[in-house]
Enzyme design. Structure first.
Site, mmCIF file in Angstrom:
data_model
loop_
_atom_site.group_PDB
_atom_site.id
_atom_site.type_symbol
_atom_site.label_atom_id
_atom_site.label_comp_id
_atom_site.label_asym_id
_atom_site.label_seq_id
_atom_site.Cartn_x
_atom_site.Cartn_y
_atom_site.Cartn_z
ATOM 1 N N HIS A 5 4.241 6.669 5.244
ATOM 2 C CA HIS A 5 2.819 7.475 5.914
ATOM 3 C C HIS A 5 2.134 6.731 6.485
ATOM 4 O O HIS A 5 1.601 7.311 7.739
ATOM 5 C CB HIS A 5 2.066 7.932 4.574
ATOM 6 C CG HIS A 5 1.206 6.979 3.954
ATOM 7 N ND1 HIS A 5 1.437 5.927 3.092
ATOM 8 C CD2 HIS A 5 -0.085 6.433 4.443
ATOM 9 C CE1 HIS A 5 0.266 5.590 2.651
ATOM 10 N NE2 HIS A 5 -0.458 5.491 3.822
ATOM 11 N N ASP A 30 -26.630 15.739 -23.227
ATOM 12 C CA ASP A 30 -25.287 15.632 -23.707
ATOM 13 C C ASP A 30 -24.212 14.850 -22.843
ATOM 14 O O ASP A 30 -23.634 15.142 -21.913
ATOM 15 C CB ASP A 30 -24.841 17.416 -23.605
ATOM 16 C CG ASP A 30 -25.297 17.826 -22.152
ATOM 17 O OD1 ASP A 30 -26.183 16.882 -21.436
ATOM 18 O OD2 ASP A 30 -24.657 18.781 -21.655
ATOM 19 N N GLU A 35 1.596 5.295 12.543
ATOM 20 C CA GLU A 35 0.275 5.110 12.861
ATOM 21 C C GLU A 35 -0.140 3.384 13.075
ATOM 22 O O GLU A 35 -0.602 3.311 14.103
ATOM 23 C CB GLU A 35 -0.756 5.556 11.730
ATOM 24 C CG GLU A 35 -2.173 5.118 11.699
ATOM 25 C CD GLU A 35 -2.837 6.017 12.810
ATOM 26 O OE1 GLU A 35 -2.305 6.918 13.348
ATOM 27 O OE2 GLU A 35 -4.193 6.038 12.764
ATOM 28 N N ASP A 36 0.636 2.788 12.317
ATOM 29 C CA ASP A 36 0.343 0.952 12.303
ATOM 30 C C ASP A 36 1.197 0.420 12.672
ATOM 31 O O ASP A 36 1.164 -0.867 12.652
ATOM 32 C CB ASP A 36 -0.351 0.678 10.921
ATOM 33 C CG ASP A 36 -1.686 1.501 10.625
ATOM 34 O OD1 ASP A 36 -2.233 1.936 11.504
ATOM 35 O OD2 ASP A 36 -1.952 1.578 9.193
ATOM 36 N N ASP A 40 -3.202 8.369 -0.419
ATOM 37 C CA ASP A 40 -3.476 7.383 0.246
ATOM 38 C C ASP A 40 -4.865 7.024 0.246
ATOM 39 O O ASP A 40 -5.299 5.751 0.068
ATOM 40 C CB ASP A 40 -3.280 7.784 1.748
ATOM 41 C CG ASP A 40 -3.687 6.926 2.954
ATOM 42 O OD1 ASP A 40 -3.190 5.665 2.676
ATOM 43 O OD2 ASP A 40 -4.236 7.202 4.014
ATOM 44 N N HIS A 97 0.949 -1.324 -0.005
ATOM 45 C CA HIS A 97 -0.172 0.071 -0.076
ATOM 46 C C HIS A 97 0.629 1.355 -0.016
ATOM 47 O O HIS A 97 0.659 2.023 -0.923
ATOM 48 C CB HIS A 97 -1.119 0.096 1.219
ATOM 49 C CG HIS A 97 -1.694 1.323 1.489
ATOM 50 N ND1 HIS A 97 -2.243 1.995 0.582
ATOM 51 C CD2 HIS A 97 -1.574 2.278 2.491
ATOM 52 C CE1 HIS A 97 -2.994 3.089 1.253
ATOM 53 N NE2 HIS A 97 -2.126 3.120 2.576
HETATM 54 MN MN MN Z 1 -2.567 4.499 4.180
#
Ligand code: MN
Length: 696
Positions: A72, A260, A76-77, A139, A48
């Site tokens: 990134h 259109d 966080e993870d 992201d 990812h």
């Molecule tokens: Mn991410």
């Protein structure tokens, strides 16, 4: 998934000076940190961030952005920390990664749909570096592309709703139409699966029925322009299913009524050719009135530039045509990112702040409105955004305090605030808030807004509410005093005053109600004679004739003193007629007259104490008031006007303290009695210019 060497080749293709070693380290770092974590697709998690970095290379963004994209999700993870990122990759990368991490936290916090617009602003405000926002958008785009792997229907819906409400509009705001369209399409598929299936089905049908027509029309446009000597590239496409669906929803029309469905883009070599091409097309095919827009001379807020028109082809088919230069097209599709993209030979210090680039755009635009729009992002830097514990979002000016927040939520909450918990910690009400703070206001019923709050609140709403509340309380106090004065006045009249007489007086004096009457009496807006005449017309003159009404100036007289004994009204407490008084006598000196509660009486324990009272017609004593005035033009004039209207002679007035925006004054006034002084104080308190008026 992009391999390590592929990613690096992509970067060095547009930036030969990129530091391969750093890119390699970032690639390896994210692979190691995410380790065995898996995506919903079953792919290793690190695929990812690597794909997100790949998206950033498509925009030709600088090396720091690529490294940020790779890292990134690590903080966080994974077990990685910001400090560790800083140690390995330096402070700039750490700041950018921290920025993306903070945005991710907000995303997890709130699901309040109504807060979407605020949330978009919050994202802009928190993306102090536009690159943070670009990584966040990439992201989200990658997460949307892989959303179908997520099993939970509820989660797919939530993420799609968020994308539709927050991320797609954000992408539009910074001009990244490619991102916006793809996000909308992927979210639409999840949110409205039936509509999505119907519209894509109908589009496929049209394609087979009228196969090749898009290409035929594109060719016809190109030929018409070539005959006029204009060289262009023409691309035709069907409108994308989400914009067709939106049109159906907004205009309440069916698919058949949307004629259109085809749109053409004409790319010219320069702006003059764009206008020439427009003229040629309008002469060749019938134009549809009301559809022409010139965004070249007046660009959209995000910098989008193009000519738009709609034509009727071969008397049957409506089509939309956009005409612009190649260069405008590139900027349009990738917005601010296009301006931010790596520019060779334009980086003397290796660092280009996005703000500086914005300034370049602005310099090139020569248009005040456009300048304002372009700097909109910067304007959000002056705002802060704070949450209630339930996740509702409030936008406030920078410098806003817990009190401002409380009033922003509700006036009652502000009026009853006694403290605040900011991010779970007890903080004083004057504490300034930071972006993303969670603010819990602690309230109590037994409290009221404090005048001193005015010195630190920054919002107009808080300021007005505090003033209103303080005034209401003062008005109540003045009305109470007025009530007592009124009883005294009424007692002098020969008839008993009942509710009926009061009602009649209110009417005669053109006041609102009884409370208003009491307030007017207390504030000294009405004198005794006016009140009497309103209750019993003509009564004041009769009383004056009978000599029961003091008319002239009378000197002070005090009962309880031996006749001829000299006395002096003390300077510490300034007794005025009506006060309870005592006299202190020391041999060979005048008797000092004090109020019964004067603090300096404690020094007089060795003196003789005389029990004194005021003579019948005492007047002309000096009373002292402390006034806190708002420091602004006209304040003193207003205050002296109040003294004059109340027939109080100012003996002395001095500034004792200045505490922006207030000035504290002491004023000595010649008054007839304590009621007179009280009335003046009440009248002062009812003035806008006066924050406080108390007797000292
Ligand atoms: Mn991410």
């Amino acid at each position: 998934m992009l391999r390590q060497y592929e990613l690096i080749e992509r970067v060095t293709a547009y930036d030969p000076d990129a530091d391969e070693a750093t890119l390699n380290r970032a690639y390896v770092y994210t692979v190691q940190k995410h380790g065995l974590q898996k995506r919903a697709s079953g792919d290793p998690y690190f695929s990812h961030p690597i794909e997100v970095a790949g998206l950033m290379t498509e925009l030709k963004l600088d090396q720091e952005t690529i490294v940020t994209a790779l890292l990134h999700d690590t903080v966080e993870d994974t077990l990685a920390t910001i400090d560790e990122v800083e140690e390995h990759f330096g402070p700039n990368i750490a700041r950018l990664v921290d920025g993306v991490t903070k945005l991710s936290k907000i995303e997890a916090m709130t699901e309040n749909e109504r807060a979407a617009e605020n949330l978009r602003k919050l994202f802009l405000a928190m993306s102090e570096d536009i690159r943070v926002l670009l990584v966040k958008l990439a992201d989200r785009l990658h997460n949307m592309r892989t959303l179908h792997f997520v099993r939970s229907e509820e989660k797919r819906q939530r993420i799609s709703r968020e994308t539709m409400d927050i991320y797609a509009p954000l992408a539009e705001r910074v001009g990244m139409y490619e991102y916006m369209r793809e996000m909308q399409l992927l979210a639409f598929e999840q949110l409205e699966p039936e509509a999505y299936a119907t519209i894509t089905g109908r589009l496929a049908q049209i394609r087979t029925q009228e196969g090749g027509q898009v290409d035929d029309i594109a060719l016809a446009i190109k030929q018409a322009l070539a005959e006029a000597g204009i060289k262009v590239e023409v691309a035709g496409r069907e409108k994308h299913p989400f914009s067709i669906w939106r049109k159906m929803a907004e205009r309440h029309v069916s698919f058949e009524q949307i004629t259109d469905i085809m749109a053409f883009r004409v790319l010219t070599e320069n702006a003059i050719d764009s206008y020439r091409a427009l003229g040629v097309l309008h002469q060749t095919w019938q134009m549809i009135p009301g559809r022409f827009k010139d965004y070249i001379s007046t660009p959209k807020a995000n910098g989008y530039r193009s000519l738009h028109t709609a034509l009727i082809y071969e008397n049957t088919m409506r089509m939309e045509v956009q005409i612009r230069t190649q260069e405008m097209h590139h900027t349009n599709e990738f917005g601010l990112a296009a301006h931010w993209a790596y520019k060779q030979g334009d980086r003397p210090d290796g660092q280009v702040g996005w703000l500086r680039d914005l300034i370049e755009i602005v310099d090139a635009s020569h248009d005040a409105d456009e300048l304002l729009e372009h700097t909109r992002l910067a304007i959000y830097q002056d705002r802060i955004f704070a949450f209630t514990p339930k996740g509702a979002l409030y936008q406030l000016p920078k410098g806003a305090t817990a009190v401002d927040f409380a009033y922003a939520v509700h006036t009652d909450l502000g009026n009853t605030a006694v403290g605040a918990k900011i991010n779970g910690r007890h903080m004083p009400l004057r504490a300034q808030l930071g972006n993303g703070d969670v603010v819990e206001v602690i309230k109590s019923r037994k409290t009221e807004p404090q005048l001193s709050w005015l010195s630190f609140v920054v919002t107009g709403k808080a300021r007005a509410a505090i003033r209103r509340s303080v005034r209401a309380k003062e008005r109540q106090e003045v009305a109470e005093i007025g009530g007592k004065l009124f009883e005294e006045i009424a007692a002098r009249l020969p008839v008993k005053i009942g509710k009926k007489a009061i009602k009649a007086a209110v009417k005669r004096l053109d006041l609102k109600d009884e409370e208003d009457l009491m307030f007017s009496v207390g504030a000294g807006k009405l004198d005794d004679a006016e009140v009497m005449d309103a209750l019993v017309p003509g009564s004041s003159a009769t009383l004056a004739e009978q000599g029961e009404w003091p008319t002239g100036d009378l000197a002070i007289s005090i009962r309880g003193l031996t006749p001829g004994m000299a006395f002096h009204l003390a300077d510490c407490c300034h007794p005025v007629p009506g006060d309870r008084i005592v006299g202190l006598r020391e041999p060979g000196k005048k008797v000092e007259v004090h109020t019964i509660d004067c603090l300096s009486l404690a020094n007089g324990v060795d003196s003789d104490w005389l029990d004194l009272s005021w003579g019948e017609r005492s007047t002309g004593a000096i009373g002292r008031l402390r006034l806190v005035l708002f420091d602004r033009p006209g304040t003193l004039a207003e205050v002296t006007g109040i003294f004059a209207r109340n027939l109080a002679n100012v003996v002395n007035l001095q500034l004792v303290q200045r505490d922006e925006p207030f000035g504290t004054f002491e004023v000595d006034l010649e008054v007839s009695d304590v009621a007179h002084l009280t009335r003046i104080a009440g009248s002062l308190r009812s003035s806008e210019a006066v924050a406080e008026a108390v007797r000292i």
